[in-house]
Design an enzyme around this catalytic site. Structure first.
Site, PDB file in Angstrom:
ATOM      1  N   GLY A  10      94.030 -72.069 -16.760  1.00 26.84           N
ATOM      2  CA  GLY A  10      93.211 -73.025 -17.018  1.00 26.84           C
ATOM      3  C   GLY A  10      93.630 -74.229 -16.705  1.00 26.84           C
ATOM      4  O   GLY A  10      94.560 -74.642 -16.171  1.00 26.84           O
ATOM      5  N   ASP A  36      96.221 -60.621 -21.945  1.00 30.24           N
ATOM      6  CA  ASP A  36      95.020 -61.041 -22.496  1.00 30.24           C
ATOM      7  C   ASP A  36      95.635 -60.954 -24.174  1.00 30.24           C
ATOM      8  O   ASP A  36      95.447 -60.282 -25.261  1.00 30.24           O
ATOM      9  CB  ASP A  36      94.632 -59.273 -22.838  1.00 30.24           C
ATOM     10  N   ILE A  37      95.425 -62.650 -24.766  1.00 28.78           N
ATOM     11  CA  ILE A  37      95.067 -62.246 -26.382  1.00 28.78           C
ATOM     12  C   ILE A  37      95.028 -61.910 -27.359  1.00 28.78           C
ATOM     13  O   ILE A  37      95.107 -61.810 -28.573  1.00 28.78           O
ATOM     14  CB  ILE A  37      95.211 -64.276 -26.589  1.00 28.78           C
ATOM     15  N   ALA A  60      91.306 -69.014 -23.936  1.00 36.42           N
ATOM     16  CA  ALA A  60      90.026 -69.113 -24.444  1.00 36.42           C
ATOM     17  C   ALA A  60      88.853 -68.345 -23.873  1.00 36.42           C
ATOM     18  O   ALA A  60      88.726 -68.869 -21.968  1.00 36.42           O
ATOM     19  CB  ALA A  60      89.706 -70.161 -25.318  1.00 36.42           C
ATOM     20  N   TRP A  61      88.018 -67.693 -24.598  1.00 39.69           N
ATOM     21  CA  TRP A  61      86.400 -67.730 -23.454  1.00 39.69           C
ATOM     22  C   TRP A  61      85.699 -68.932 -23.855  1.00 39.69           C
ATOM     23  O   TRP A  61      85.192 -69.437 -24.933  1.00 39.69           O
ATOM     24  CB  TRP A  61      85.711 -66.588 -24.237  1.00 39.69           C
ATOM     25  N   THR A  62      85.904 -69.947 -22.633  1.00 34.21           N
ATOM     26  CA  THR A  62      85.153 -71.361 -22.945  1.00 34.21           C
ATOM     27  C   THR A  62      83.865 -71.317 -22.297  1.00 34.21           C
ATOM     28  O   THR A  62      83.605 -72.747 -22.482  1.00 34.21           O
ATOM     29  CB  THR A  62      86.477 -72.508 -22.186  1.00 34.21           C
ATOM     30  N   THR A 101      88.270 -76.753 -31.159  1.00 34.80           N
ATOM     31  CA  THR A 101      87.279 -77.790 -29.770  1.00 34.80           C
ATOM     32  C   THR A 101      86.305 -78.186 -31.195  1.00 34.80           C
ATOM     33  O   THR A 101      86.145 -78.413 -31.934  1.00 34.80           O
ATOM     34  CB  THR A 101      86.598 -76.674 -29.512  1.00 34.80           C
ATOM     35  N   ASP A 102      85.745 -79.084 -30.253  1.00 31.23           N
ATOM     36  CA  ASP A 102      84.379 -80.954 -31.101  1.00 31.23           C
ATOM     37  C   ASP A 102      83.863 -79.567 -31.729  1.00 31.23           C
ATOM     38  O   ASP A 102      83.056 -80.186 -32.529  1.00 31.23           O
ATOM     39  CB  ASP A 102      84.581 -82.207 -30.596  1.00 31.23           C
ATOM     40  N   TYR A 125      80.459 -69.947 -29.998  1.00 25.62           N
ATOM     41  CA  TYR A 125      81.519 -70.249 -29.516  1.00 25.62           C
ATOM     42  C   TYR A 125      81.961 -71.480 -30.914  1.00 25.62           C
ATOM     43  O   TYR A 125      83.735 -70.644 -30.980  1.00 25.62           O
ATOM     44  CB  TYR A 125      81.153 -71.626 -28.589  1.00 25.62           C
TER      45      TYR A 125
HETATM   46  N1  LIG Z   1      87.412 -77.468 -21.156  1.00 26.10           N
HETATM   47  C1  LIG Z   1      86.109 -78.921 -22.181  1.00 26.10           C
HETATM   48  O1  LIG Z   1      85.823 -79.544 -22.220  1.00 26.10           O
HETATM   49  C2  LIG Z   1      87.008 -78.269 -23.919  1.00 26.10           C
HETATM   50  C3  LIG Z   1      86.445 -78.661 -25.205  1.00 26.10           C
HETATM   51  C4  LIG Z   1      86.928 -78.351 -25.835  1.00 26.10           C
HETATM   52  C5  LIG Z   1      87.732 -78.002 -26.418  1.00 26.10           C
HETATM   53  N2  LIG Z   1      88.279 -77.222 -25.211  1.00 26.10           N
HETATM   54  C6  LIG Z   1      89.422 -75.986 -25.535  1.00 26.10           C
HETATM   55  O2  LIG Z   1      90.482 -76.436 -24.210  1.00 26.10           O
HETATM   56  C7  LIG Z   1      91.711 -74.798 -24.685  1.00 26.10           C
HETATM   57  C8  LIG Z   1      91.886 -74.670 -23.295  1.00 26.10           C
HETATM   58  O3  LIG Z   1      90.672 -74.566 -22.249  1.00 26.10           O
HETATM   59  P1  LIG Z   1      90.377 -75.040 -20.264  1.00 26.10           P
HETATM   60  O4  LIG Z   1      89.415 -76.460 -20.958  1.00 26.10           O
HETATM   61  O5  LIG Z   1      91.600 -75.350 -19.770  1.00 26.10           O
HETATM   62  O6  LIG Z   1      89.426 -73.518 -20.170  1.00 26.10           O
HETATM   63  P2  LIG Z   1      89.673 -73.407 -19.224  1.00 26.10           P
HETATM   64  O7  LIG Z   1      90.039 -73.631 -18.079  1.00 26.10           O
HETATM   65  O8  LIG Z   1      88.260 -72.319 -18.897  1.00 26.10           O
HETATM   66  O9  LIG Z   1      91.300 -72.021 -18.970  1.00 26.10           O
HETATM   67  C9  LIG Z   1      91.193 -70.996 -20.385  1.00 26.10           C
HETATM   68  C10 LIG Z   1      90.956 -70.136 -19.611  1.00 26.10           C
HETATM   69  O10 LIG Z   1      92.128 -68.744 -20.898  1.00 26.10           O
HETATM   70  C11 LIG Z   1      91.777 -68.242 -19.915  1.00 26.10           C
HETATM   71  N3  LIG Z   1      91.025 -66.645 -20.774  1.00 26.10           N
HETATM   72  C12 LIG Z   1      90.080 -66.273 -21.170  1.00 26.10           C
HETATM   73  N4  LIG Z   1      89.969 -65.095 -21.304  1.00 26.10           N
HETATM   74  C13 LIG Z   1      91.459 -64.537 -22.071  1.00 26.10           C
HETATM   75  C14 LIG Z   1      92.050 -63.599 -23.102  1.00 26.10           C
HETATM   76  N5  LIG Z   1      91.781 -62.786 -23.696  1.00 26.10           N
HETATM   77  N6  LIG Z   1      93.330 -64.146 -22.540  1.00 26.10           N
HETATM   78  C15 LIG Z   1      94.485 -64.733 -22.136  1.00 26.10           C
HETATM   79  N7  LIG Z   1      93.980 -65.478 -21.128  1.00 26.10           N
HETATM   80  C16 LIG Z   1      92.506 -65.512 -20.941  1.00 26.10           C
HETATM   81  C17 LIG Z   1      90.757 -68.357 -18.858  1.00 26.10           C
HETATM   82  O11 LIG Z   1      90.993 -67.046 -17.626  1.00 26.10           O
HETATM   83  P3  LIG Z   1      90.089 -66.725 -16.863  1.00 26.10           P
HETATM   84  O12 LIG Z   1      89.421 -67.224 -16.330  1.00 26.10           O
HETATM   85  O13 LIG Z   1      91.143 -65.739 -16.073  1.00 26.10           O
HETATM   86  O14 LIG Z   1      89.359 -65.564 -17.822  1.00 26.10           O
HETATM   87  C18 LIG Z   1      91.569 -69.587 -18.181  1.00 26.10           C
HETATM   88  O15 LIG Z   1      92.308 -69.311 -17.393  1.00 26.10           O
HETATM   89  C19 LIG Z   1      90.719 -73.613 -25.281  1.00 26.10           C
HETATM   90  O16 LIG Z   1      90.716 -73.416 -26.138  1.00 26.10           O
HETATM   91  C20 LIG Z   1      88.726 -74.924 -25.104  1.00 26.10           C
HETATM   92  O17 LIG Z   1      88.259 -73.507 -26.057  1.00 26.10           O
HETATM   93  C21 LIG Z   1      87.726 -77.207 -23.839  1.00 26.10           C
END
Ligand SMILES: NC(=O)c1ccc[n+]([C@@H]2O[C@H](COP(=O)([O-])OP(=O)(O)OC[C@H]3O[C@@H](n4cnc5c(N)ncnc54)[C@H](OP(=O)(O)O)[C@@H]3O)[C@@H](O)[C@H]2O)c1
Length: 281
Positions: A10, A36-37, A60-62, A101-102, A125
């Site tokens: 991610g 898979d977490i 996470a499932w984002t 997350t915010d 979410y």
């Molecule tokens: N991006 C933002 O703006 C944002 C804002 C606030 C908080 N966050 C938090 O920051 C963290 C990182 O997010 P990110 O931005 O890096 O998101 P991301 O690019 O969507 O990465 C999340 C990764 O988790 C993987 N994943 C999904 N379901 C899974 C599972 N059951 N087991 C293992 N891996 C799984 C996804 O793989 P697949 O795609 O192959 O399913 C993806 O590679 C998360 O906790 C998110 O909630 C993100």
């Protein structure tokens, strides 16, 4: 340090793998396919096998709208996932960092959300991310929760990460003007995640880039300016006009009450992070 990283492909996971590897850590990286977490047995078995000093959960499932229509999956991944990691980390006495997350906040506050503000999620979410924080903390005392938001960086699938590449392809950009957050550069977040693993002080941290925050519109205008691109492709819209299934907080800007008290410097300004992202990819 031996660091186990989930969600390694991610946006944040990639930046963290790169930073920890460059820092000389022994890195055990798992993408979704490898671990898979939501699978408690698999999580326990991998963490027992590697016996890391730190587990950093970037998985996470984002898909915020997807979560709204599939709460069962949102719960499995975003709530039970962190709990599984916490139990397994507790077995081997590893510090766990799990990212939140915010969107745990409702967005009604005028200023910045700190740890003194009561979370009140308004989406599925946000609800399960908050539950994930609490389940992880309840299962393992050495849990650090890192709330962040509006992340951008290489490999990101979200709007903020793709403003410049879309504009370069001549695609129109629908930039929301009335939803505000604290943009956060993935690379700088990764550095802070590793620092927090070393500091090893449990609690909730708000980790965002410095600055007064931005709307999607102000972020896009700045991104295009830094990239030397015209803002003609920007179409400024109200967030609600998109008719998205999940409600989002209108203001989810955050500040941390803890980081500076324990000697951590503020992260660089988001505009500096954005310039670095645009110039170095
Ligand atoms: N991006 C933002 O703006 C944002 C804002 C606030 C908080 N966050 C938090 O920051 C963290 C990182 O997010 P990110 O931005 O890096 O998101 P991301 O690019 O969507 O990465 C999340 C990764 O988790 C993987 N994943 C999904 N379901 C899974 C599972 N059951 N087991 C293992 N891996 C799984 C996804 O793989 P697949 O795609 O192959 O399913 C993806 O590679 C998360 O906790 C998110 O909630 C993100």
């Amino acid at each position: 340090m031996k660091i186990l990283i989930t969600g390694a492909k991610g946006l944040v996971g990639r930046a963290l793998v790169e930073h920890c590897s460059a820092s000389g850590d022994e890195v055990f990286k798992y993408d979704h396919h490898a671990l898979d977490i939501a699978d408690a047995r698999a999580v326990e078995s991998e963490i027992n096998a590697q016996r890391p000093d730190a587990v950093i959960n970037c998985a996470a499932w984002t898909d915020v709208d997807g979560c709204e229509t599939n709460p069962e999956k949102a719960e499995q991944v975003n709530s039970l996932g962190p709990e599984n990691l916490a139990r397994a980390s507790s077995n081997v006495n590893a510090v766990l960092i799990t990212i939140s997350t915010d969107y745990v906040f409702d967005g009604e506050k005028e200023g910045f959300y700190t740890q003194r503000d009561q979370p009140r999620p308004i989406s599925v979410y946000g609800r399960f991310k908050l539950e994930g924080e609490r389940r992880a903390q309840a299962a393992h005392a050495r849990t650090i929760v890192v709330r962040t938001g509006y992340i951008f960086g290489p490999g990101g699938k979200n709007f903020l990460s793709n403003v410049v590449s879309k504009a370069q392809r001549g695609e129109k950009l629908k930039a929301i003007r009335d939803y505000w957050g604290t943009p956060t550069y993935g690379h700088d977040l990764a550095i802070r995640l590793r620092e927090l693993a070393i500091v090893d002080l449990p609690g909730i941290y708000h980790v965002v880039s410095s600055g007064d925050g931005a709307s999607f519109e102000t972020f896009s205008v700045e991104a295009l300016r830094l990239a030397g691109l015209s803002s003609d492709l920007l179409e400024v819209i109200d967030g609600d006009s998109l008719g998205r299934p999940a409600p989002r907080p209108r203001n989810s800007r955050m500040k941390c009450l803890l980081s500076e008290k324990i000697g951590l410097q503020p992260l660089p300004h988001w505009q500096d992070g954005l310039a670095h992202f645009i110039n170095h990819g």
